[in-house]
Motif scaffolding. Structure first.
Motif, PDB file in Angstrom:
ATOM      1  N   GLU A 295      -5.016 -15.026  22.337  1.00  0.00           N
ATOM      2  CA  GLU A 295      -4.253 -15.874  21.641  1.00  0.00           C
ATOM      3  C   GLU A 295      -2.578 -15.733  21.271  1.00  0.00           C
ATOM      4  OE1 GLU A 295      -6.320 -17.018  18.297  1.00  0.00           O
ATOM      5  OE2 GLU A 295      -8.187 -17.378  19.269  1.00  0.00           O
ATOM      6  N   GLY A 296      -2.260 -14.680  21.321  1.00  0.00           N
ATOM      7  CA  GLY A 296      -1.053 -14.163  21.213  1.00  0.00           C
ATOM      8  C   GLY A 296      -0.525 -14.102  19.555  1.00  0.00           C
ATOM      9  N   SER A 297      -1.314 -14.252  18.762  1.00  0.00           N
ATOM     10  CA  SER A 297      -1.101 -13.970  17.068  1.00  0.00           C
ATOM     11  C   SER A 297      -2.492 -13.836  16.447  1.00  0.00           C
ATOM     12  CB  SER A 297      -0.669 -15.499  16.832  1.00  0.00           C
ATOM     13  OG  SER A 297      -1.429 -16.442  16.754  1.00  0.00           O
ATOM     14  N   TYR A 298      -2.016 -13.405  15.484  1.00  0.00           N
ATOM     15  CA  TYR A 298      -3.418 -13.173  14.375  1.00  0.00           C
ATOM     16  C   TYR A 298      -3.260 -13.602  13.062  1.00  0.00           C
ATOM     17  CZ  TYR A 298      -7.304 -10.904  12.139  1.00  0.00           C
ATOM     18  OH  TYR A 298      -8.513 -10.800  11.381  1.00  0.00           O
ATOM     19  N   THR A 299      -4.129 -14.045  12.210  1.00  0.00           N
ATOM     20  CA  THR A 299      -3.578 -14.573  10.729  1.00  0.00           C
ATOM     21  C   THR A 299      -4.526 -13.720  10.076  1.00  0.00           C
ATOM     22  OG1 THR A 299      -3.374 -16.842  11.485  1.00  0.00           O
ATOM     23  CG2 THR A 299      -3.963 -16.252   9.151  1.00  0.00           C
ATOM     24  N   PHE A 300      -3.883 -12.956   9.247  1.00  0.00           N
ATOM     25  CA  PHE A 300      -4.800 -12.026   8.369  1.00  0.00           C
ATOM     26  C   PHE A 300      -5.633 -12.552   7.135  1.00  0.00           C
ATOM     27  CE2 PHE A 300      -0.936  -9.865  10.086  1.00  0.00           C
ATOM     28  CZ  PHE A 300      -1.406  -8.847  10.700  1.00  0.00           C
ATOM     29  N   LYS A 301      -6.751 -11.914   7.012  1.00  0.00           N
ATOM     30  CA  LYS A 301      -7.641 -12.543   5.994  1.00  0.00           C
ATOM     31  C   LYS A 301      -7.752 -11.861   4.574  1.00  0.00           C
ATOM     32  CE  LYS A 301     -11.487 -11.817   8.593  1.00  0.00           C
ATOM     33  NZ  LYS A 301     -12.800 -11.819   9.184  1.00  0.00           N
ATOM     34  N   GLN A 302      -6.802 -10.757   4.475  1.00  0.00           N
ATOM     35  CA  GLN A 302      -6.858 -10.122   3.306  1.00  0.00           C
ATOM     36  C   GLN A 302      -5.458  -9.322   3.028  1.00  0.00           C
ATOM     37  OE1 GLN A 302      -9.115  -6.500   2.033  1.00  0.00           O
ATOM     38  NE2 GLN A 302      -9.827  -6.440   4.428  1.00  0.00           N
ATOM     39  N   ASP A 303      -5.105  -9.070   2.007  1.00  0.00           N
ATOM     40  CA  ASP A 303      -3.721  -8.408   1.734  1.00  0.00           C
ATOM     41  C   ASP A 303      -3.978  -7.061   2.038  1.00  0.00           C
ATOM     42  OD1 ASP A 303      -2.338 -10.734   0.860  1.00  0.00           O
ATOM     43  OD2 ASP A 303      -3.124 -10.430  -1.106  1.00  0.00           O
ATOM     44  N   TYR A 304      -2.823  -6.091   2.159  1.00  0.00           N
ATOM     45  CA  TYR A 304      -2.759  -4.881   2.600  1.00  0.00           C
ATOM     46  C   TYR A 304      -1.486  -4.339   1.828  1.00  0.00           C
ATOM     47  CZ  TYR A 304      -5.944  -5.803   6.185  1.00  0.00           C
ATOM     48  OH  TYR A 304      -7.299  -6.152   6.858  1.00  0.00           O
ATOM     49  N   TYR A 305      -1.706  -2.950   1.646  1.00  0.00           N
ATOM     50  CA  TYR A 305      -0.877  -2.159   0.977  1.00  0.00           C
ATOM     51  C   TYR A 305      -0.193  -0.867   1.532  1.00  0.00           C
ATOM     52  CZ  TYR A 305      -2.277  -5.253  -2.819  1.00  0.00           C
ATOM     53  OH  TYR A 305      -2.920  -6.465  -3.354  1.00  0.00           O
ATOM     54  N   PHE A 306       0.961  -0.399   1.212  1.00  0.00           N
ATOM     55  CA  PHE A 306       1.415   0.976   2.058  1.00  0.00           C
ATOM     56  C   PHE A 306       1.845   1.830   0.666  1.00  0.00           C
ATOM     57  CE2 PHE A 306       4.178   3.903   3.921  1.00  0.00           C
ATOM     58  CZ  PHE A 306       3.786   3.757   5.466  1.00  0.00           C
ATOM     59  N   MET A 307       0.953   3.034   0.812  1.00  0.00           N
ATOM     60  CA  MET A 307       0.969   3.979  -0.191  1.00  0.00           C
ATOM     61  C   MET A 307       1.558   5.284   0.302  1.00  0.00           C
ATOM     62  SD  MET A 307      -1.137   2.389  -2.351  1.00  0.00           S
ATOM     63  CE  MET A 307      -2.435   1.103  -2.896  1.00  0.00           C
ATOM     64  N   MET A 308       2.299   5.702  -0.675  1.00  0.00           N
ATOM     65  CA  MET A 308       2.894   7.174  -0.517  1.00  0.00           C
ATOM     66  C   MET A 308       2.842   8.112  -1.623  1.00  0.00           C
ATOM     67  SD  MET A 308       6.295   6.210   1.332  1.00  0.00           S
ATOM     68  CE  MET A 308       6.874   7.845   1.539  1.00  0.00           C
ATOM     69  N   GLY A 309       2.344   9.318  -1.289  1.00  0.00           N
ATOM     70  CA  GLY A 309       2.406  10.256  -2.452  1.00  0.00           C
ATOM     71  C   GLY A 309       3.695  10.670  -3.221  1.00  0.00           C
ATOM     72  N   ASP A 310       3.886  11.181  -4.421  1.00  0.00           N
ATOM     73  CA  ASP A 310       5.164  11.580  -4.855  1.00  0.00           C
ATOM     74  C   ASP A 310       5.742  12.650  -4.307  1.00  0.00           C
ATOM     75  OD1 ASP A 310       4.926   9.142  -6.428  1.00  0.00           O
ATOM     76  OD2 ASP A 310       4.897   9.677  -8.391  1.00  0.00           O
ATOM     77  N   ASN A 311       4.706  13.608  -3.992  1.00  0.00           N
ATOM     78  CA  ASN A 311       5.343  14.902  -3.618  1.00  0.00           C
ATOM     79  C   ASN A 311       5.422  14.601  -2.018  1.00  0.00           C
ATOM     80  OD1 ASN A 311       5.779  17.568  -2.881  1.00  0.00           O
ATOM     81  ND2 ASN A 311       3.625  18.375  -3.651  1.00  0.00           N
ATOM     82  N   ARG A 312       6.524  13.767  -1.531  1.00  0.00           N
ATOM     83  CA  ARG A 312       6.781  13.270  -0.443  1.00  0.00           C
ATOM     84  C   ARG A 312       6.661  14.186   0.744  1.00  0.00           C
ATOM     85  NH1 ARG A 312       9.095   8.480  -1.882  1.00  0.00           N
ATOM     86  NH2 ARG A 312       7.624   7.569  -3.343  1.00  0.00           N
ATOM     87  N   HIS A 313       7.004  15.390   0.673  1.00  0.00           N
ATOM     88  CA  HIS A 313       6.811  16.168   1.992  1.00  0.00           C
ATOM     89  C   HIS A 313       5.512  17.185   1.843  1.00  0.00           C
ATOM     90  CE1 HIS A 313      11.430  16.405   2.590  1.00  0.00           C
ATOM     91  NE2 HIS A 313      10.860  15.095   3.053  1.00  0.00           N
TER      92      HIS A 313
END
Length: 359
Positions: A295-313
């Motif tokens: 179809e060349g596209s996609y519609t998302f059914k739920q939300d998503y998040y990007f998580m990172m640790g505070d100890n970045r390295h």
């Protein structure tokens, strides 16, 4: 008379036993309800959130903030999550659909969040804390499976992680020189965020982990000649950084730009974009990747998040395994009720300053 006294003694004993059974059952029911709908205890297992949350911190996680997730695998031994005595503590024979009660608010940027580890759907029985999907990329699936059988876990029985939410649905995220930029604006550097820095003095050069506050103190020292962040400009290992494509040049410190999927949003999809959203479509939304490509596209059914640790390295986070689906969100840490240092003996191991500290 003796027979009557024996009967009365047995009757009293039976009543005593029944009273205790009734009290225990009541306590189990009450605590289970509290764990499911209100608060759940959680222990910080690693150093990925230092200096905000320490290894050994025991937290109460609020499920009311984002809304309690209803049980999906109801056949579970009370007071356990996914294991007991080295065995699975649940039966997947009954599975309910994902449902969540209304919460006070949505996940916000800057929140510390407890969630189910996205890659925790498949784990090695002999090494359950290892990332099975990463091991397969590094060593090959056949070699990994030769060392241990697999366990496939339901979504609500994945191991729990805690990280900081740095990007919410619809955001465009980029990491530049280790710092997070959202929608073209540099994100606030939270007090607990720390990175590796090379410190040079007249007599030596060494690497130390510094928060923004400590960084300013070190730079102001008369003995310090220079302080520079230790940045990863080339990928350390092939296939380590999301989205794991052959020509991917992103690193932990130079990452993106990457758009975070939002419920109801439609994204154009072709072979070049597919690695970013393939796992979402196939494993989190259970749709056909082939149909989406056609179809060349996609519609998302739920939300998503990007998580990172505070100890970045020193944090395995979304830079290494991608997005966190909304249905994986467990809750928000609210208070540290106990903190212990495993390197010390009792009572020196108790961090009294962190007792009943709000997160």
């Amino acid at each position: 008379m003796a027979r009557r006294r024996r009967f009365q003694t047995k009757s009293k004993l039976l009543n005593w036993v029944l009273e205790w059974v009734d009290a225990i059952l009541f306590a189990v029911v009450v605590v289970t309800i509290i764990n499911v709908f209100w608060f759940q205890a959680f222990k910080i297992p690693s150093a990925s959130m230092e200096s905000s949350l320490f290894t050994g911190d025991h937290l109460f996680v609020s499920k009311l903030t984002y809304g309690a997730r209803m049980p999906m695998t109801p056949l579970t031994i009370p007071f356990t999550h996914n294991t007991i005595f080295g065995r699975e503590s649940y039966s997947p024979s009954i599975q309910w659909k994902y449902r969540r009660l209304p919460g006070f608010r949505e996940v916000r940027k800057g929140d510390c969040v407890v969630f189910g580890f996205p890659n925790g759907d498949t784990v090695l029985k002999k090494a359950p804390v290892e990332d099975y999907h990463s091991l397969c990329r590094f060593y090959g699936r056949d070699e990994v499976l030769a060392g241990s059988p697999l366990i496939v876990r339901p979504m609500d029985k994945k191991d729990h992680y805690v990280k900081r939410c740095v990007a919410t649905p619809g955001d465009t995220l980029e990491v530049r020189e280790g710092l997070v930029w959202i929608n073209g604006q540099q994100q606030e550097i939270y007090p607990g965020v720390q990175m590796d820095y090379r410190i040079t003095t007249a007599s030596r050069s060494y690497v130390d982990v510094l928060t923004a506050e400590k960084l300013e103190k070190v730079r102001s020292s008369v003995n310090v000649l220079s302080v520079e962040p230790v940045l990863e400009r080339e990928p350390s290992y092939k296939g380590e950084i999301f989205p794991f494509t052959e020509g991917n040049t992103w690193t932990r410190d130079f990452f993106g730009p990457l758009w975070v999927p939002k419920k109801g949003a439609t994204v154009a999809l072709d072979e070049s974009d597919l690695p970013l959203y393939e796992r979402i479509i196939r494993d989190y939304e259970h749709e056909s990747v082939e149909d989406a490509l056609r179809e060349g596209s996609y519609t998302f059914k739920q939300d998503y998040y990007f998580m990172m640790g505070d100890n970045r390295h020193n944090s395995l986070d979304s830079r290494y395994w991608g997005f966190v689906p909304e249905d994986h969100i467990v809750g928000r840490p609210v208070v540290i009720w106990l903190s212990t240092d495993k390197g010390k003996s009792f009572p020196q191991n108790i961090r009294w300053k962190r007792f009943l500290k709000f997160v």
